[in-house]
Design a protein around this motif. Sequence first.
Motif, PDB file in Angstrom:
ATOM      1  N   ASN A 104      42.018 -20.374  -6.583  1.00  0.00           N
ATOM      2  CA  ASN A 104      40.893 -21.207  -6.102  1.00  0.00           C
ATOM      3  C   ASN A 104      39.937 -20.389  -5.241  1.00  0.00           C
ATOM      4  N   THR A 105      39.641 -19.206  -5.691  1.00  0.00           N
ATOM      5  CA  THR A 105      38.782 -18.288  -4.937  1.00  0.00           C
ATOM      6  C   THR A 105      37.668 -17.768  -5.834  1.00  0.00           C
ATOM      7  N   VAL A 106      36.481 -17.707  -5.279  1.00  0.00           N
ATOM      8  CA  VAL A 106      35.318 -17.180  -5.988  1.00  0.00           C
ATOM      9  C   VAL A 106      34.764 -16.007  -5.197  1.00  0.00           C
ATOM     10  N   TYR A 107      34.311 -14.996  -5.915  1.00  0.00           N
ATOM     11  CA  TYR A 107      33.806 -13.784  -5.304  1.00  0.00           C
ATOM     12  C   TYR A 107      32.337 -13.581  -5.675  1.00  0.00           C
ATOM     13  N   LEU A 108      31.631 -12.928  -4.777  1.00  0.00           N
ATOM     14  CA  LEU A 108      30.266 -12.513  -5.071  1.00  0.00           C
ATOM     15  C   LEU A 108      30.157 -11.030  -4.745  1.00  0.00           C
ATOM     16  N   GLN A 109      30.124 -10.215  -5.782  1.00  0.00           N
ATOM     17  CA  GLN A 109      29.949  -8.776  -5.611  1.00  0.00           C
ATOM     18  C   GLN A 109      28.455  -8.501  -5.543  1.00  0.00           C
ATOM     19  N   MET A 110      28.038  -7.905  -4.450  1.00  0.00           N
ATOM     20  CA  MET A 110      26.614  -7.644  -4.237  1.00  0.00           C
ATOM     21  C   MET A 110      26.394  -6.139  -4.167  1.00  0.00           C
ATOM     22  N   ASP A 111      25.692  -5.612  -5.144  1.00  0.00           N
ATOM     23  CA  ASP A 111      25.389  -4.186  -5.211  1.00  0.00           C
ATOM     24  C   ASP A 111      23.895  -3.956  -5.068  1.00  0.00           C
ATOM     25  N   SER A 112      23.542  -2.704  -4.799  1.00  0.00           N
ATOM     26  CA  SER A 112      22.124  -2.327  -4.650  1.00  0.00           C
ATOM     27  C   SER A 112      21.402  -3.287  -3.713  1.00  0.00           C
ATOM     28  N   LEU A 113      22.021  -3.535  -2.585  1.00  0.00           N
ATOM     29  CA  LEU A 113      21.465  -4.509  -1.644  1.00  0.00           C
ATOM     30  C   LEU A 113      20.136  -4.049  -1.079  1.00  0.00           C
ATOM     31  N   LYS A 114      19.273  -5.032  -0.826  1.00  0.00           N
ATOM     32  CA  LYS A 114      17.938  -4.792  -0.301  1.00  0.00           C
ATOM     33  C   LYS A 114      17.780  -5.532   1.027  1.00  0.00           C
ATOM     34  N   PRO A 115      16.879  -5.071   1.884  1.00  0.00           N
ATOM     35  CA  PRO A 115      16.662  -5.793   3.150  1.00  0.00           C
ATOM     36  C   PRO A 115      16.338  -7.272   2.933  1.00  0.00           C
ATOM     37  N   GLU A 116      15.658  -7.597   1.859  1.00  0.00           N
ATOM     38  CA  GLU A 116      15.316  -9.006   1.601  1.00  0.00           C
ATOM     39  C   GLU A 116      16.526  -9.853   1.192  1.00  0.00           C
ATOM     40  N   ASP A 117      17.681  -9.228   0.998  1.00  0.00           N
ATOM     41  CA  ASP A 117      18.909  -9.986   0.749  1.00  0.00           C
ATOM     42  C   ASP A 117      19.534 -10.476   2.045  1.00  0.00           C
ATOM     43  N   THR A 118      18.991 -10.042   3.175  1.00  0.00           N
ATOM     44  CA  THR A 118      19.508 -10.465   4.467  1.00  0.00           C
ATOM     45  C   THR A 118      19.386 -11.977   4.617  1.00  0.00           C
ATOM     46  N   ALA A 119      20.507 -12.625   4.927  1.00  0.00           N
ATOM     47  CA  ALA A 119      20.550 -14.082   5.054  1.00  0.00           C
ATOM     48  C   ALA A 119      21.951 -14.506   5.455  1.00  0.00           C
ATOM     49  N   VAL A 120      22.094 -15.779   5.756  1.00  0.00           N
ATOM     50  CA  VAL A 120      23.414 -16.374   5.853  1.00  0.00           C
ATOM     51  C   VAL A 120      23.778 -16.885   4.462  1.00  0.00           C
ATOM     52  N   TYR A 121      24.922 -16.479   3.988  1.00  0.00           N
ATOM     53  CA  TYR A 121      25.370 -16.861   2.651  1.00  0.00           C
ATOM     54  C   TYR A 121      26.406 -17.976   2.775  1.00  0.00           C
ATOM     55  N   TYR A 122      26.177 -19.031   1.997  1.00  0.00           N
ATOM     56  CA  TYR A 122      27.045 -20.201   2.025  1.00  0.00           C
ATOM     57  C   TYR A 122      27.703 -20.410   0.668  1.00  0.00           C
ATOM     58  N   CYS A 123      28.938 -20.829   0.714  1.00  0.00           N
ATOM     59  CA  CYS A 123      29.666 -21.208  -0.491  1.00  0.00           C
ATOM     60  C   CYS A 123      29.628 -22.728  -0.622  1.00  0.00           C
ATOM     61  N   ASN A 124      29.392 -23.195  -1.824  1.00  0.00           N
ATOM     62  CA  ASN A 124      29.371 -24.631  -2.114  1.00  0.00           C
ATOM     63  C   ASN A 124      30.250 -24.894  -3.324  1.00  0.00           C
ATOM     64  N   ALA A 125      31.096 -25.894  -3.225  1.00  0.00           N
ATOM     65  CA  ALA A 125      32.035 -26.138  -4.326  1.00  0.00           C
ATOM     66  C   ALA A 125      32.130 -27.605  -4.691  1.00  0.00           C
ATOM     67  N   ASP A 126      32.220 -27.848  -5.987  1.00  0.00           N
ATOM     68  CA  ASP A 126      32.587 -29.159  -6.504  1.00  0.00           C
ATOM     69  C   ASP A 126      34.088 -29.130  -6.744  1.00  0.00           C
ATOM     70  N   VAL A 127      34.794 -30.057  -6.115  1.00  0.00           N
ATOM     71  CA  VAL A 127      36.249 -30.033  -6.129  1.00  0.00           C
ATOM     72  C   VAL A 127      36.793 -31.349  -6.673  1.00  0.00           C
ATOM     73  N   GLU A 128      37.682 -31.229  -7.618  1.00  0.00           N
ATOM     74  CA  GLU A 128      38.348 -32.403  -8.192  1.00  0.00           C
ATOM     75  C   GLU A 128      39.631 -32.624  -7.412  1.00  0.00           C
ATOM     76  N   ILE A 129      39.732 -33.790  -6.773  1.00  0.00           N
ATOM     77  CA  ILE A 129      40.914 -34.075  -5.960  1.00  0.00           C
ATOM     78  C   ILE A 129      42.026 -34.648  -6.852  1.00  0.00           C
ATOM     79  N   VAL A 130      41.652 -35.655  -7.641  1.00  0.00           N
ATOM     80  CA  VAL A 130      42.586 -36.286  -8.571  1.00  0.00           C
ATOM     81  C   VAL A 130      42.146 -35.898  -9.972  1.00  0.00           C
TER      82      VAL A 130
END
Length: 121
Positions: A76-102
């Motif tokens: 239940n883990t998702v990754y974001l590999q970020m390469d060739s980063l640029k100054p404009e990529d500067t931000a707070v990064y948030y994870c959002n998930a749709d989760v099935e409980i039942v």
Amino acid sequence: QVQLVESGGGLVQAGGSLKLSCAVSGKISRVTAVGWYRQTPGLQRDLVAGIRYTGSTNYAESVKGRFTISGDNAKNTVYLQMDSLKPEDTAVYYCNADVEIVPGIRSYNYWGQGTQVTVSS
């Protein structure tokens, strides 16, 4: 209670790489979709990349070819590999998930607490 915990943010020089992780915990059936969003002060939160349980992915034009989203359904883990980063990529990064409980019943949407990514020039 469902929790999303992000990790992997930090400070990196332009051209460098970072890998973010989003771990979903709690009593759930499965994670049906996850999106990574980013937000800078005064601006809206924008989708960077998304992945569905089936493995299909989508990316914002600004990160295509540089960022890669992937998932481990067993963890239940998702990754974001970020390469060739640029100054404009500067931000707070948030994870959002749709989760099935039942199984087979509607999914619920959750946000993580965010992780800061800073790219210096």
